[in-house]
Design a protein around this motif. Structure first.
Motif, PDB file in Angstrom:
ATOM      1  N   CYS A   1      79.844  20.346  -5.695  1.00  0.00           N
ATOM      2  CA  CYS A   1      78.385  20.284  -5.658  1.00  0.00           C
ATOM      3  C   CYS A   1      78.021  19.719  -4.283  1.00  0.00           C
ATOM      4  O   CYS A   1      78.131  18.516  -4.053  1.00  0.00           O
ATOM      5  CB  CYS A   1      77.903  19.364  -6.776  1.00  0.00           C
ATOM      6  SG  CYS A   1      76.135  19.149  -6.817  1.00  0.00           S
TER       7      CYS A   1
ATOM      8  N   GLN B   1      76.087  18.413  -0.819  1.00  0.00           N
ATOM      9  CA  GLN B   1      74.951  17.504  -0.627  1.00  0.00           C
ATOM     10  C   GLN B   1      73.619  18.248  -0.591  1.00  0.00           C
ATOM     11  O   GLN B   1      72.665  17.868  -1.226  1.00  0.00           O
ATOM     12  CB  GLN B   1      75.176  16.750   0.676  1.00  0.00           C
ATOM     13  CG  GLN B   1      74.479  15.423   0.749  1.00  0.00           C
ATOM     14  CD  GLN B   1      74.873  14.682   2.024  1.00  0.00           C
ATOM     15  OE1 GLN B   1      74.171  14.796   3.019  1.00  0.00           O
ATOM     16  NE2 GLN B   1      75.961  13.962   2.009  1.00  0.00           N
TER      17      GLN B   1
ATOM     18  N   ARG C   1      68.762  20.720  -7.357  1.00  0.00           N
ATOM     19  CA  ARG C   1      69.930  19.828  -7.466  1.00  0.00           C
ATOM     20  C   ARG C   1      70.662  20.064  -8.784  1.00  0.00           C
ATOM     21  O   ARG C   1      71.890  20.073  -8.825  1.00  0.00           O
ATOM     22  CB  ARG C   1      69.492  18.363  -7.411  1.00  0.00           C
ATOM     23  CG  ARG C   1      68.896  17.975  -6.102  1.00  0.00           C
ATOM     24  CD  ARG C   1      69.947  17.368  -5.196  1.00  0.00           C
ATOM     25  NE  ARG C   1      69.397  17.258  -3.863  1.00  0.00           N
ATOM     26  CZ  ARG C   1      70.118  17.096  -2.776  1.00  0.00           C
ATOM     27  NH1 ARG C   1      71.424  17.052  -2.861  1.00  0.00           N
ATOM     28  NH2 ARG C   1      69.562  16.992  -1.607  1.00  0.00           N
TER      29      ARG C   1
ATOM     30  N   ASN D   1      72.452  23.279  -8.613  1.00  0.00           N
ATOM     31  CA  ASN D   1      73.591  23.035  -7.735  1.00  0.00           C
ATOM     32  C   ASN D   1      74.773  22.476  -8.526  1.00  0.00           C
ATOM     33  O   ASN D   1      75.917  22.902  -8.348  1.00  0.00           O
ATOM     34  CB  ASN D   1      73.135  21.987  -6.701  1.00  0.00           C
ATOM     35  CG  ASN D   1      73.840  22.097  -5.389  1.00  0.00           C
ATOM     36  OD1 ASN D   1      74.361  23.145  -5.052  1.00  0.00           O
ATOM     37  ND2 ASN D   1      73.843  21.006  -4.639  1.00  0.00           N
ATOM     38  N   LEU D   2      74.452  21.558  -9.431  1.00  0.00           N
ATOM     39  CA  LEU D   2      75.466  20.906 -10.260  1.00  0.00           C
ATOM     40  C   LEU D   2      76.063  21.894 -11.268  1.00  0.00           C
ATOM     41  O   LEU D   2      77.281  21.930 -11.469  1.00  0.00           O
ATOM     42  CB  LEU D   2      74.807  19.727 -10.976  1.00  0.00           C
ATOM     43  CG  LEU D   2      75.688  18.742 -11.737  1.00  0.00           C
ATOM     44  CD1 LEU D   2      76.733  18.133 -10.817  1.00  0.00           C
ATOM     45  CD2 LEU D   2      74.832  17.620 -12.338  1.00  0.00           C
TER      46      LEU D   2
ATOM     47  N   LEU E   1      81.317  15.838  -6.418  1.00  0.00           N
ATOM     48  CA  LEU E   1      79.853  15.795  -6.462  1.00  0.00           C
ATOM     49  C   LEU E   1      79.359  14.950  -5.290  1.00  0.00           C
ATOM     50  O   LEU E   1      79.521  13.725  -5.280  1.00  0.00           O
ATOM     51  CB  LEU E   1      79.370  15.215  -7.799  1.00  0.00           C
ATOM     52  CG  LEU E   1      80.013  15.792  -9.077  1.00  0.00           C
ATOM     53  CD1 LEU E   1      79.443  15.114 -10.316  1.00  0.00           C
ATOM     54  CD2 LEU E   1      79.804  17.302  -9.159  1.00  0.00           C
TER      55      LEU E   1
ATOM     56  N   PRO F   1      74.874  14.013  -5.891  1.00  0.00           N
ATOM     57  CA  PRO F   1      74.275  15.017  -6.783  1.00  0.00           C
ATOM     58  C   PRO F   1      72.869  14.704  -7.267  1.00  0.00           C
ATOM     59  O   PRO F   1      72.166  15.607  -7.706  1.00  0.00           O
ATOM     60  CB  PRO F   1      75.249  15.047  -7.974  1.00  0.00           C
ATOM     61  CG  PRO F   1      75.895  13.712  -7.972  1.00  0.00           C
ATOM     62  CD  PRO F   1      75.960  13.265  -6.561  1.00  0.00           C
ATOM     63  N   THR F   2      72.467  13.427  -7.192  1.00  0.00           N
ATOM     64  CA  THR F   2      71.154  13.098  -7.771  1.00  0.00           C
ATOM     65  C   THR F   2      70.088  12.774  -6.736  1.00  0.00           C
ATOM     66  O   THR F   2      68.997  12.341  -7.100  1.00  0.00           O
ATOM     67  CB  THR F   2      71.286  11.905  -8.745  1.00  0.00           C
ATOM     68  OG1 THR F   2      71.786  10.779  -8.005  1.00  0.00           O
ATOM     69  CG2 THR F   2      72.192  12.217  -9.909  1.00  0.00           C
TER      70      THR F   2
ATOM     71  N   THR G   1      70.894  13.269 -15.738  1.00  0.00           N
ATOM     72  CA  THR G   1      72.052  13.818 -15.013  1.00  0.00           C
ATOM     73  C   THR G   1      73.238  12.849 -15.081  1.00  0.00           C
ATOM     74  O   THR G   1      74.386  13.261 -15.202  1.00  0.00           O
ATOM     75  CB  THR G   1      71.670  14.137 -13.547  1.00  0.00           C
ATOM     76  OG1 THR G   1      70.503  14.945 -13.556  1.00  0.00           O
ATOM     77  CG2 THR G   1      72.776  14.870 -12.813  1.00  0.00           C
TER      78      THR G   1
END
Lengths: 290, 245
Positions: free
Chosen positions: A125, A127, A185, A188-189, A202, A205-206, A217
């Protein structure tokens, strides 16, 4: 506040139940694996990356003799301010960059010559969400499912479940052009996890998610541990690392300066949280570089 | 190479052309508009030229613009981190290039059909049957390889999508003026001899004249096949080594 907590609780119950429904993949161990019995998913030894600068400028040492090991099924946090070397390390581990020296072994394969096998085992995942704007969310997920040679039924099953868990089912029918930052996002994950990878990288990821979605998440990432996935997580959010990670490594100016369980580190340095651990070691805040 | 991966990438490439207005215009609407405009201009006897002589150049002209499309597409994907993301998947560069080449070949087939059908009402009357049409399609498909290769070279030397658009004219303009619908003179011929479009246009003219034994057909096919293969190999090598970062 009550509303947010209630939602988090609802999401938590829903996600844990749904994650248990997702079948986990059986991975074959081909013959050319370096160490098939290793209990570590990631083994990094004296990793070093130097970017050669233009004439008249000093070379940049992005990663400086970094060594660590990540156990299978562990959530491992990789913390540090901007420019500390987190993304460079990830890029070496996933094969996008070549290390200047040192070794990196992913699930028994050396990244130098086992990259094709590694690519089948990992989910990344990045940036910045890299998404085709002309595709719908669902088409984008299906594209990556297809690239991992999943069959249509498998892709459909996992896509629907992952979309459902992250509450993205309705939006997934629309083109990603109109998605909010948080939705991108999340998508993306999902793309990183569509093929049920054994190891997930990851990278922040958030970032850009609102607190409610971020917490949902977190629960989702935590639930991945139940499927025995190894998670390599980089983050700027100390709370995130404290809540999710079994162990964290702190990197600054390319050097690994501390590694351990968050609670143990807090006790070791007699402070209240990881942020204070970082300040005590480096004399600056993790968020300073942002 | 993995056919399943090529198929999903091909689907993505075709959706891009259909859903992105800029690509749709350059690929399909541009040849249509061009043919209609030229049709009106050259249908006028005062101009001294007929659609019959201009049409083969129009096929080549439409195909040349693939250079710009490929260059824009690759630089955009690189800028948005999409190439990196695709590279992290088990996809190989062979899978990706194959999907790119096939999608452009499919578009060339549509371009030939569009230009052919739209040129007919303006006096284009090719003296050819099934074999001739097959050769025309085949020639343009092979010619499109050189455009994809030149597009990759442009993407390699361009730092952004905007730069790629501008730089693609380095390859578009010479081919356009020295080998499509603009007549080649004794002065320009020595330069035109190095342009794949010059051979494509002459071979197409020969095919549409109905004389399939014309030496220009075999010369055109030979030159374009060799040059296209060289260009696409150079383009793929350069992009893989320098352009994918």
């Amino acid at each position: 506040m009550f509303y947010i907590d209630l939602n988090v609780k609802l999401c938590k119950t829903k996600q844990v139940n749904k994650m248990s429904e997702i079948k986990t993949k059986e991975y074959e161990k081909p013959e050319n694996i370096i160490n098939p019995n290793s209990k570590f998913s990631i083994e990094v030894d004296n990793l070093r990356k130097v970017f050669n600068a233009k004439k008249g400028y000093d070379d940049v040492i992005a990663v400086d003799d970094v060594s660590f090991k990540v156990k299978s099924g562990e959530i491992f946090g990789f913390l540090g301010p901007n420019g500390a070397g987190k993304t460079t390390t990830i890029n070496i581990l996933i094969g996008l960059l070549k290390a200047t020296s040192g070794t990196a072994i992913i699930n028994g394969y050396d990244v130098q010559d086992g990259l094709y096998h590694i690519k089948q085992l990992i989910g990344v995942c990045p940036q910045e969400p890299a998404i085709f704007k002309f595709l719908t969310g669902k088409e984008m997920i299906e594209l990556f499912g297809g690239l991992h040679s999943m069959n249509k039924a498998e892709i459909k099953e996992r896509t629907n479940k992952l979309l459902d868990i992250l509450n993205l089912s309705n939006a997934s029918k629309r083109k990603t052009k109109g998605y909010s930052g948080g939705m991108l996002r999340q998508l993306n994950l999902i793309i990183a996890l569509i093929h049920d990878p054994k190891i997930a990288f990851l990278d922040e990821p958030t970032v850009g998610m609102d607190p409610r979605v971020r917490r949902a998440t977190w629960e989702f990432i935590r639930s991945l541990k139940k499927t025995n996935k190894t998670i390599f997580l980089t983050t700027h959010y100390i709370e995130e690392a404290e809540k999710l990670c079994d162990r964290v490594a702190i990197i600054d100016y390319g050097k690994l300066i501390e590694i351990g369980n968050p609670k143990e580190l807090i006790e070791k340095y007699s402070v209240n949280n990881l942020e204070e651990v970082f300040m005590k070691i480096t004399g600056r805040r993790i968020m300073e570089g942002m | 190479m993995n056919f399943k991966r090529i198929r999903v990438l091909l689907k993505m490439e075709l959706l891009k052309i259909v859903r992105e207005p800029a690509f749709l215009f350059l690929m399909l609407l541009f040849p249509a508009v061009l043919t209609i405009m030229f049709g009106f201009i050259f249908a006028d006897p005062e101009f001294g030229m007929s659609m019959e002589t201009v049409a083969p150049g129009l096929f080549g002209y439409a195909c040349i613009f693939i250079i710009m499309i490929v260059a824009q597409s690759f630089t955009e994907m690189r800028d948005q981190g999409l190439l990196k993301r695709l590279n992290i998947s088990p996809m190989t560069s062979g899978d990706f290039m194959a999907s790119e080449i096939i999608s452009n070949m499919i578009m060339v087939i549509f371009q030939v059909i569009i230009v052919y059908l739209l040129a007919l009402p303006f006096g284009f009357n090719p003296n050819t049957k099934v074999l001739g049409m097959f050769l025309a399609f085949l020639l343009m498909i092979v010619f499109s390889l050189s455009s994809v290769g030149l597009g990759l070279i442009t993407a390699t030397i361009s730092k952004s999508s905007g730069t790629a658009t501008g730089l693609s004219f380095i390859f578009i303009l010479p081919q356009m003026f020295l080998g499509t619908f603009i007549p080649v003179t004794a002065t320009t011929k020595p330069i035109a001899m190095f342009m794949p479009s010059y051979y494509a246009t002459n071979a197409l003219s020969a095919i549409f004249s109905g004389d399939l034994t014309n030496s220009w057909i075999i010369t055109g096919f030979t030159f374009i096949t060799i040059v296209s293969l060289i260009i696409i190999i150079i383009g793929m090598f350069l992009f893989k080594k320098f352009g994918n970062k």
